[in-house]
Design a protein around this motif. Structure first.
Motif, PDB file in Angstrom:
ATOM      1  N   VAL A 235      64.397  29.313  36.108  1.00 12.75           N
ATOM      2  CA  VAL A 235      63.883  30.130  34.865  1.00 12.75           C
ATOM      3  C   VAL A 235      64.608  29.779  33.668  1.00 12.75           C
ATOM      4  N   ASN A 236      66.192  29.627  33.494  1.00 15.19           N
ATOM      5  CA  ASN A 236      66.736  29.398  32.391  1.00 15.19           C
ATOM      6  C   ASN A 236      66.915  27.828  32.473  1.00 15.19           C
ATOM      7  N   THR A 237      66.338  27.305  31.147  1.00 16.25           N
ATOM      8  CA  THR A 237      66.594  25.643  30.987  1.00 16.25           C
ATOM      9  C   THR A 237      67.107  25.662  29.550  1.00 16.25           C
ATOM     10  N   SER A 238      67.055  24.359  28.992  1.00 19.80           N
ATOM     11  CA  SER A 238      67.486  24.185  27.594  1.00 19.80           C
ATOM     12  C   SER A 238      66.470  24.763  26.669  1.00 19.80           C
ATOM     13  N   ALA A 239      65.358  25.258  27.076  1.00 22.06           N
ATOM     14  CA  ALA A 239      64.061  25.638  26.031  1.00 22.06           C
ATOM     15  C   ALA A 239      64.611  27.234  25.898  1.00 22.06           C
ATOM     16  N   TRP A 240      63.665  28.010  25.272  1.00 19.37           N
ATOM     17  CA  TRP A 240      63.515  29.353  24.964  1.00 19.37           C
ATOM     18  C   TRP A 240      62.963  30.114  26.033  1.00 19.37           C
ATOM     19  N   GLU A 241      63.661  30.869  26.722  1.00 20.86           N
ATOM     20  CA  GLU A 241      63.030  31.788  27.724  1.00 20.86           C
ATOM     21  C   GLU A 241      63.553  33.112  27.099  1.00 20.86           C
ATOM     22  N   TYR A 242      62.193  34.027  27.200  1.00 17.88           N
ATOM     23  CA  TYR A 242      62.449  35.467  26.631  1.00 17.88           C
ATOM     24  C   TYR A 242      61.431  36.216  27.504  1.00 17.88           C
ATOM     25  N   SER A 243      61.122  37.423  26.817  1.00 17.67           N
ATOM     26  CA  SER A 243      60.219  38.302  27.307  1.00 17.67           C
ATOM     27  C   SER A 243      60.101  38.727  28.904  1.00 17.67           C
ATOM     28  N   PRO A 244      61.352  38.946  29.441  1.00 11.48           N
ATOM     29  CA  PRO A 244      61.203  39.178  30.935  1.00 11.48           C
ATOM     30  C   PRO A 244      60.393  40.351  31.320  1.00 11.48           C
ATOM     31  N   GLY A 245      59.910  40.432  32.361  1.00 15.40           N
ATOM     32  CA  GLY A 245      59.212  41.416  32.947  1.00 15.40           C
ATOM     33  C   GLY A 245      59.090  41.480  34.444  1.00 15.40           C
ATOM     34  N   MET A 246      58.882  42.541  35.101  1.00 14.53           N
ATOM     35  CA  MET A 246      58.687  42.436  36.635  1.00 14.53           C
ATOM     36  C   MET A 246      57.428  42.938  37.109  1.00 14.53           C
ATOM     37  N   SER A 247      57.100  42.398  38.269  1.00 13.68           N
ATOM     38  CA  SER A 247      55.720  42.738  38.754  1.00 13.68           C
ATOM     39  C   SER A 247      55.966  44.320  39.267  1.00 13.68           C
ATOM     40  N   PRO A 248      54.814  44.904  39.421  1.00  9.37           N
ATOM     41  CA  PRO A 248      54.844  46.240  40.037  1.00  9.37           C
ATOM     42  C   PRO A 248      55.415  46.244  41.483  1.00  9.37           C
ATOM     43  N   ASP A 249      55.576  45.433  42.247  1.00  8.66           N
ATOM     44  CA  ASP A 249      56.422  45.416  43.562  1.00  8.66           C
ATOM     45  C   ASP A 249      57.622  44.964  43.487  1.00  8.66           C
ATOM     46  N   GLY A 250      58.131  44.529  42.296  1.00  8.35           N
ATOM     47  CA  GLY A 250      59.579  44.318  42.137  1.00  8.35           C
ATOM     48  C   GLY A 250      59.836  42.820  42.837  1.00  8.35           C
ATOM     49  N   GLN A 251      58.832  42.121  43.137  1.00  5.54           N
ATOM     50  CA  GLN A 251      59.161  40.831  43.809  1.00  5.54           C
ATOM     51  C   GLN A 251      59.079  39.364  42.746  1.00  5.54           C
ATOM     52  N   THR A 252      58.395  39.780  41.678  1.00  2.06           N
ATOM     53  CA  THR A 252      58.267  38.640  40.753  1.00  2.06           C
ATOM     54  C   THR A 252      58.861  38.994  39.510  1.00  2.06           C
ATOM     55  N   LEU A 253      59.636  37.871  39.077  1.00  2.00           N
ATOM     56  CA  LEU A 253      60.254  38.067  37.616  1.00  2.00           C
ATOM     57  C   LEU A 253      59.225  37.426  36.816  1.00  2.00           C
ATOM     58  N   TYR A 254      58.515  37.891  35.765  1.00  2.00           N
ATOM     59  CA  TYR A 254      57.812  36.961  34.858  1.00  2.00           C
ATOM     60  C   TYR A 254      58.747  37.001  33.519  1.00  2.00           C
ATOM     61  N   PHE A 255      58.403  35.838  32.667  1.00  2.00           N
ATOM     62  CA  PHE A 255      59.146  35.428  31.598  1.00  2.00           C
ATOM     63  C   PHE A 255      58.283  34.421  30.738  1.00  2.00           C
TER      64      PHE A 255
END
Length: 426
Positions: A235-255
């Motif tokens: 997930v976290n790299t030297s680039a910009w990571e933002y706008s996190p969110g979760m899938s309805p079942d809580g098993q996937t992190l979207y960003f």
């Protein structure tokens, strides 16, 4: 478009290192434009931002396990709209927009918080979240949690690095700054689970020159010290990571990640993250306490799908739409009916192929049902895998037996009687 950018996009689409690939959601969203900030309204509908020179909110739906083509949300497209989130408690889709807040009709020079309610499978008109939620500065990145709305703001308009995370009560209007805010930018909070857990973007907490995604939990009224959701570069790299969110079942992190001028949405399975234990404790604890609610949600979802199958059945015959019949009927269909003519009832069978032929004949001869033709559906009973529905149409009354095939409900058997005027239904 440069060759380099095309190569990057191809790389993005083929990326498999722990990136979510269980369905075609991300492939359906990703274009040569910029996509960011995804929110799930239901398990089968999501909203995200697309910037093709204008920022607009897009809706995408899943049917029969396949995500379709995104379309512009009915309330978006005129102004600069972005950063959607969904509050399941109040059924509100929050978003940021520069649309006018006064009667002069002019766009603002900054974002404010707006929302639409999702009711009866449709959206209301946008409503401005005003009073203490609207200041001289940026007010954006809102996430609703019932009476509370978490959001980011620089309040006075001092600038990007003064953007911090706040929470406000939509009833009292009380606003407070969260003590996890760092000396630099923090924002886009996403709340989930039990104990209450927050993921957010920040340029603090060792993120470096850009921003990363962090996680914190609320314990005894205080938020824990935020930690990186990931120490391995998923997930976290030297680039910009933002706008996190979760899938309805809580098993996937979207960003969202921005690399070399290209912005796209990514997904990573929670179990692969270094902070997996925190995510899983929130989701598991919450799941253990909401078994009944979860079962009810599944029941309601199945009811919607049963109703949809019955609707496709009526519309398939009314509109001469073969595809709708294919979606709702089992190829082994057994349909038998009794039609009263000259005082006597006679029976006849209709097969799957005969049903399709009937629809095609309606289309060919343009013998469509009138707009006022009766369309009545009653779900008589349903279990986890089978259901029964009463369907009233212009020809009479059908009793349909349905079964569940994965996430799809289909009609296997029908027993019917007509004409309708002889039954007394209306």
């Amino acid at each position: 478009m440069t060759t380099k950018k095309h190569i990057f996009l191809l790389f993005l689409l083929l990326l498999t290192v722990k990136i979510q690939a269980q369905d075609n959601l991300l492939q359906s969203i990703t274009t040569l434009n910029h996509e960011y900030g995804i929110a799930f309204i239901t398990e089968n509908m999501a909203c995200f931002t697309r910037n093709d020179g204008d920022k607009k909110l897009m809706l995408i739906s899943r049917n029969n396990g396949i995500w379709g083509t995104p379309t512009v949300a009915p309330f978006s497209g005129e102004w600069q709209d972005e950063y959607p989130t969904f509050d399941p408690k109040r059924k509100r889709l929050y978003f940021a927009s520069n649309r006018p807040v006064s009667s002069n009709g002019f766009a603002q020079q900054k974002n404010d918080i707006w929302y639409v309610s999702y009711e009866n499978e449709s959206f209301t008109s946008p409503i401005h979240l005003k009073n203490q939620f609207s200041t001289k500065g940026i007010d954006s990145g809102a996430f609703g949690d019932g009476d509370w709305v978490y959001f980011h703001s620089d309040r006075s308009g001092a600038g990007f690095n003064d953007v911090d995370i706040y929470k406000g009560n939509v009833q009292s209007g009380a606003i407070e700054k969260l003590d996890i805010s760092s000396p630099v930018v923090d924002g886009e909070p996403h709340i989930f689970g039990n104990p209450k857990t927050m993921i957010f973007m920040s340029s603090g907490y060792g993120a470096g020159d850009n921003s990363d995604i962090f996680i914190t939990q609320l314990n005894n009224g205080s938020w824990s010290t935020p930690i990186s959701v990931d120490d391995e570069g998923l997930v976290n790299t030297s680039a910009w990571e933002y706008s996190p969110g979760m899938s309805p079942d809580g098993q996937t992190l979207y960003f969202t990640r921005g690399v070399e001028g290209q912005v796209n949405i990514y997904g990573v399975e929670v179990k692969d993250l270094s902070s997996a234990a925190i995510f899983q404790s929130a989701v598991k604890h919450n799941s253990d306490k909401t078994t009944t609610a979860s079962s009810q949600a599944i029941f309601e979802k199945d009811s919607i799908h049963i109703h949809r199958a019955c609707t496709n059945y009526i519309e398939g015959f009314y509109e001469g739409d073969e595809q709708k019949l294919r979606q709702c009927l089992d190829e082994r269909l057994y349909k038998y009916g009794y039609w009263k003519s000259k005082g006597n009832y006679s029976g006849s069978q209709m097969t799957f192929e005969q049903a399709l032929k009937f629809a095609n004949d309606v289309k060919r001869d343009k013998k469509f049902a009138s707009e006022n033709a009766i369309r009545k559906i009653e779900i008589l009973d349903q279990l986890s895998h089978i259901g029964c529905a009463k369907i009233t149409a212009w020809w009479g009354v059908d009793y349909a037996l349905l079964s569940k095939k994965e996430d799809r409900w289909i009609i296997e058997q029908i027993l019917w009687q007509g004409p309708l005027k002889e039954i007394g239904e209306n």
